[in-house]
Design a protein around this motif. Structure first.
Motif, PDB file in Angstrom:
ATOM      1  N   PRO A   8     -33.434   0.055 -10.696  1.00  0.00           N
ATOM      2  CA  PRO A   8     -32.863  -0.820  -9.549  1.00  0.00           C
ATOM      3  C   PRO A   8     -33.282  -0.418  -8.296  1.00  0.00           C
ATOM      4  CG  PRO A   8     -31.474   1.723 -10.284  1.00  0.00           C
ATOM      5  CD  PRO A   8     -32.979   1.678 -10.860  1.00  0.00           C
ATOM      6  N   PRO A   9     -33.414  -1.887  -8.129  1.00  0.00           N
ATOM      7  CA  PRO A   9     -34.183  -1.928  -6.451  1.00  0.00           C
ATOM      8  C   PRO A   9     -34.152  -1.121  -5.639  1.00  0.00           C
ATOM      9  CG  PRO A   9     -33.463  -4.190  -7.199  1.00  0.00           C
ATOM     10  CD  PRO A   9     -32.870  -3.165  -8.527  1.00  0.00           C
ATOM     11  N   ASP A  10     -33.284  -0.943  -5.266  1.00  0.00           N
ATOM     12  CA  ASP A  10     -33.166   0.573  -4.322  1.00  0.00           C
ATOM     13  C   ASP A  10     -32.682   1.523  -4.067  1.00  0.00           C
ATOM     14  OD1 ASP A  10     -30.901  -0.326  -5.441  1.00  0.00           O
ATOM     15  OD2 ASP A  10     -29.425  -1.191  -3.836  1.00  0.00           O
ATOM     16  N   LYS A  11     -33.250   1.846  -5.537  1.00  0.00           N
ATOM     17  CA  LYS A  11     -33.309   3.628  -5.912  1.00  0.00           C
ATOM     18  C   LYS A  11     -34.358   4.117  -6.051  1.00  0.00           C
ATOM     19  CE  LYS A  11     -31.610   6.998  -9.791  1.00  0.00           C
ATOM     20  NZ  LYS A  11     -32.375   6.862 -11.018  1.00  0.00           N
ATOM     21  N   LYS A  12     -34.773   5.559  -5.684  1.00  0.00           N
ATOM     22  CA  LYS A  12     -35.875   6.338  -5.726  1.00  0.00           C
ATOM     23  C   LYS A  12     -35.922   6.920  -6.580  1.00  0.00           C
ATOM     24  CE  LYS A  12     -38.213   6.651  -1.367  1.00  0.00           C
ATOM     25  NZ  LYS A  12     -37.774   4.804  -1.797  1.00  0.00           N
ATOM     26  N   ILE A  13     -36.688   6.641  -7.336  1.00  0.00           N
ATOM     27  CA  ILE A  13     -37.244   7.374  -9.346  1.00  0.00           C
ATOM     28  C   ILE A  13     -37.473   8.160  -9.709  1.00  0.00           C
ATOM     29  CG2 ILE A  13     -36.441   4.698  -9.965  1.00  0.00           C
ATOM     30  CD1 ILE A  13     -39.467   5.605 -11.407  1.00  0.00           C
ATOM     31  N   ASP A  14     -37.700   9.091 -10.104  1.00  0.00           N
ATOM     32  CA  ASP A  14     -38.786  10.343 -10.790  1.00  0.00           C
ATOM     33  C   ASP A  14     -38.816   9.823 -12.108  1.00  0.00           C
ATOM     34  OD1 ASP A  14     -39.208  12.349 -11.409  1.00  0.00           O
ATOM     35  OD2 ASP A  14     -38.664  13.954 -10.041  1.00  0.00           O
ATOM     36  N   LEU A  15     -39.954   9.233 -12.467  1.00  0.00           N
ATOM     37  CA  LEU A  15     -41.198   9.427 -13.939  1.00  0.00           C
ATOM     38  C   LEU A  15     -40.010  10.452 -14.473  1.00  0.00           C
ATOM     39  CD1 LEU A  15     -43.844   7.369 -14.411  1.00  0.00           C
ATOM     40  CD2 LEU A  15     -41.256   6.453 -15.018  1.00  0.00           C
ATOM     41  N   LYS A  16     -40.414  11.850 -14.577  1.00  0.00           N
ATOM     42  CA  LYS A  16     -40.387  12.524 -15.388  1.00  0.00           C
ATOM     43  C   LYS A  16     -38.678  12.955 -15.468  1.00  0.00           C
ATOM     44  CE  LYS A  16     -43.742  15.507 -15.706  1.00  0.00           C
ATOM     45  NZ  LYS A  16     -45.338  16.826 -14.929  1.00  0.00           N
ATOM     46  N   LYS A  17     -38.069  12.791 -14.403  1.00  0.00           N
ATOM     47  CA  LYS A  17     -37.234  13.285 -14.180  1.00  0.00           C
ATOM     48  C   LYS A  17     -35.683  11.896 -15.180  1.00  0.00           C
ATOM     49  CE  LYS A  17     -36.344  16.213 -10.812  1.00  0.00           C
ATOM     50  NZ  LYS A  17     -36.128  16.482  -8.988  1.00  0.00           N
ATOM     51  N   ASP A  18     -35.919  10.499 -14.561  1.00  0.00           N
ATOM     52  CA  ASP A  18     -34.717   9.763 -14.924  1.00  0.00           C
ATOM     53  C   ASP A  18     -35.370   9.175 -16.133  1.00  0.00           C
ATOM     54  OD1 ASP A  18     -33.832  10.704 -12.183  1.00  0.00           O
ATOM     55  OD2 ASP A  18     -35.079   9.426 -11.197  1.00  0.00           O
ATOM     56  N   TYR A  19     -36.558   8.904 -16.697  1.00  0.00           N
ATOM     57  CA  TYR A  19     -37.079   8.171 -17.771  1.00  0.00           C
ATOM     58  C   TYR A  19     -37.502   9.287 -19.005  1.00  0.00           C
ATOM     59  CZ  TYR A  19     -35.713   4.468 -14.247  1.00  0.00           C
ATOM     60  OH  TYR A  19     -35.083   3.749 -13.510  1.00  0.00           O
ATOM     61  N   ASP A  20     -37.377   9.030 -19.785  1.00  0.00           N
ATOM     62  CA  ASP A  20     -37.778   9.611 -21.033  1.00  0.00           C
ATOM     63  C   ASP A  20     -38.707   8.665 -22.037  1.00  0.00           C
ATOM     64  OD1 ASP A  20     -37.858  11.123 -23.514  1.00  0.00           O
ATOM     65  OD2 ASP A  20     -35.709  11.311 -24.651  1.00  0.00           O
ATOM     66  N   PRO A  21     -39.594   8.980 -22.727  1.00  0.00           N
ATOM     67  CA  PRO A  21     -40.814   8.308 -22.874  1.00  0.00           C
ATOM     68  C   PRO A  21     -40.731   8.302 -24.182  1.00  0.00           C
ATOM     69  CG  PRO A  21     -41.627  10.929 -22.186  1.00  0.00           C
ATOM     70  CD  PRO A  21     -40.128  10.475 -21.282  1.00  0.00           C
ATOM     71  N   GLY A  22     -39.599   9.033 -25.037  1.00  0.00           N
ATOM     72  CA  GLY A  22     -39.489   9.017 -26.191  1.00  0.00           C
ATOM     73  C   GLY A  22     -37.852   8.486 -26.935  1.00  0.00           C
ATOM     74  N   PHE A  23     -37.659   7.754 -25.590  1.00  0.00           N
ATOM     75  CA  PHE A  23     -36.254   6.531 -25.872  1.00  0.00           C
ATOM     76  C   PHE A  23     -35.843   5.522 -26.383  1.00  0.00           C
ATOM     77  CE2 PHE A  23     -33.338   3.404 -23.920  1.00  0.00           C
ATOM     78  CZ  PHE A  23     -32.567   4.082 -23.820  1.00  0.00           C
ATOM     79  N   THR A  24     -35.381   5.533 -27.972  1.00  0.00           N
ATOM     80  CA  THR A  24     -35.541   4.787 -28.945  1.00  0.00           C
ATOM     81  C   THR A  24     -34.003   3.899 -28.492  1.00  0.00           C
ATOM     82  OG1 THR A  24     -34.559   6.217 -30.129  1.00  0.00           O
ATOM     83  CG2 THR A  24     -36.657   5.336 -30.092  1.00  0.00           C
TER      84      THR A  24
END
Ligand code: AMP
Ligand code: MG
Length: 258
Positions: A8-24
Motif C-alpha cells: 500500500p502506498p502509505d504503509k511502511k513494510i517489513d518484508l520478513k514480517k509482512d510477506y511470506d516467500p512461500g505464499f501460494t
C-alpha cells in the motif's frame, strides 16, 4: 490476491514480517496454477489485441528481484501467449561507459514501449537504489559531480523515480511493478541446481554467490525502496509465487545426491 500482495502506498513494510516467500494464495497444487496461468494468458492475449488496435496506451512491466528468483522464467511463461510483435523485453545490466555519460534514466527512456505495445523491463532504474546502494563502488563510478553524491542521493532518487512514473502514467503509459520474493533457502537450492545440473550450468555465475553475502543489505534496500516508491499512480506489487515451503510447490525440492 492483489490486496494481499500489493504494497500500500502509505504503509511502511517489513518484508520478513509482512510477506511470506512461500505464499501460494488459493493455489495448492502446480496443476491448479497452470490452469489459472493458461486462462490468464488467454485474457492477456485478448487485451493485447485491444491495446494494439487502440494505439493509445502502452504497458510497462517492471520486474525486480534477487538472483534466481525467476525473472526470466516469469517472462517466458507469462508472455508465452502474447503476440511477440507487440512486446519488447529489455534487460538492464551494469551500465556501459556510454550510459554512464548520461543521467541514469536515459537508457530507461530509450527502452520505453511505444503506444499499443507492452514493454518488459528485466531489472530497471530501480537498480539505481538497490545494487548501487549496496555497492558504493557503483556510485563512485558514476560520472556525477561529487557534491551530488551526498547522503541525500537516495531520497532524491526516490523522488525522481516517483516523478518519472507519474509522468509516464500521465502520458498513457501504465506502469506495473513486480518484485519476485525468493527466500534465502530457495535461492541456495537454485544455485546448487544450477551448478550440479549440466543443462542449468549456463544460468550460474560465480558473481551470484558473491551477491548472496549481501542478502541483508539488499533486503534493507528493497524495503526502503518499497516504502518510498509505492505510489497511488504506480503501486508496488509483491509477487510471491516462489516457494520451497511445506507444500513443495511450485518449487520441487532438489536433492543434491541426484
Ligand atoms: P543479470 O540480470 O544476471 O544479467 O545481471 C545483470 C547485473 O547488472 C546485475 O548484477 C545487476 O545488479 C547489474 N545492474 C543492473 N543495473 C545496474 C546499474 N544501474 N548499476 C550497476 N549494476 C547494475
Ligand atoms: Mg544473474
Amino acid at each position: 490476491m492483489l490486496d494481499v500482495l500489493m504494497v500500500p502506498p502509505d504503509k511502511k513494510i517489513d518484508l520478513k514480517k509482512d510477506y511470506d516467500p512461500g505464499f501460494t494464495g488459493k493455489w495448492m497444487k502446480k496443476e491448479e496454477a497452470e490452469k489459472t496461468l493458461a486462462e490468464g494468458i488467454q485474457i492477456l492475449s485478448e487485451m493485447q489485441d485491444k491495446l494494439w488496435a487502440q494505439n493509445q496506451y502502452a504497458v510497462l512491466i517492471i520486474l525486480q528481484a534477487l538472483d534466481a528468483a525467476g525473472k526470466d522464467g516469469t517472462i517466458k511463461h507469462v508472455m508465452s501467449g502474447v503476440n511477440p510483435q507487440g512486446v519488447d523485453v529489455h534487460s538492464f545490466k551494469v551500465p556501459s561507459s556510454e550510459e554512464l555519460d548520461h543521467d541514469y534514466l536515459w537508457r530507461n527512456f530509450k527502452a520505453l514501449p511505444s503506444r499499443g505495445r507492452i514493454g518488459i523491463f528485466n531489472r530497471s532504474y530501480y537498480e539505481e537504489v538497490l545494487v548501487v546502494r549496496v555497492h558504493p563502488e557503483f556510485l563512485a563510478n558514476q560520472q556525477l559531480p561529487p557534491d551530488l553524491k551526498d547522503e541525500h542521493i537516495w531520497s532524491r532518487r526516490f523522488e525522481e523515480i516517483n516523478n518519472f512514473e507519474k509522468y509516464l502514467v500521465n502520458n498513457g503509459i501504465i506502469v506495473v511493478k513486480f518484485f519476485l520474493y525468493v527466500s534465502k533457502d530457495v535461492q541456495k537450492e537454485r544455485f546448487l541446481e544450477r551448478t550440479l545440473m549440466p543443462e542449468k550450468n549456463w544460468k550460474f555465475s560465480a558473481a551470484d554467490i558473491k551477491e548472496r553475502a549481501f542478502w541483508d543489505d539488499y533486503i534493507a534496500a528493497y524495503e526502503d525502496m518499497f516504502n518510498h516508491t509505492s505510489t497511488e499512480w504506480a503501486p508496488g506489487t509483491l509477487c510471491l509465487p516462489i516457494t520451497n515451503g511445506s507444500r513443495g510447490w511450485p518449487w520441487e525440492p532438489f536433492s543434491t545426491t541426484r
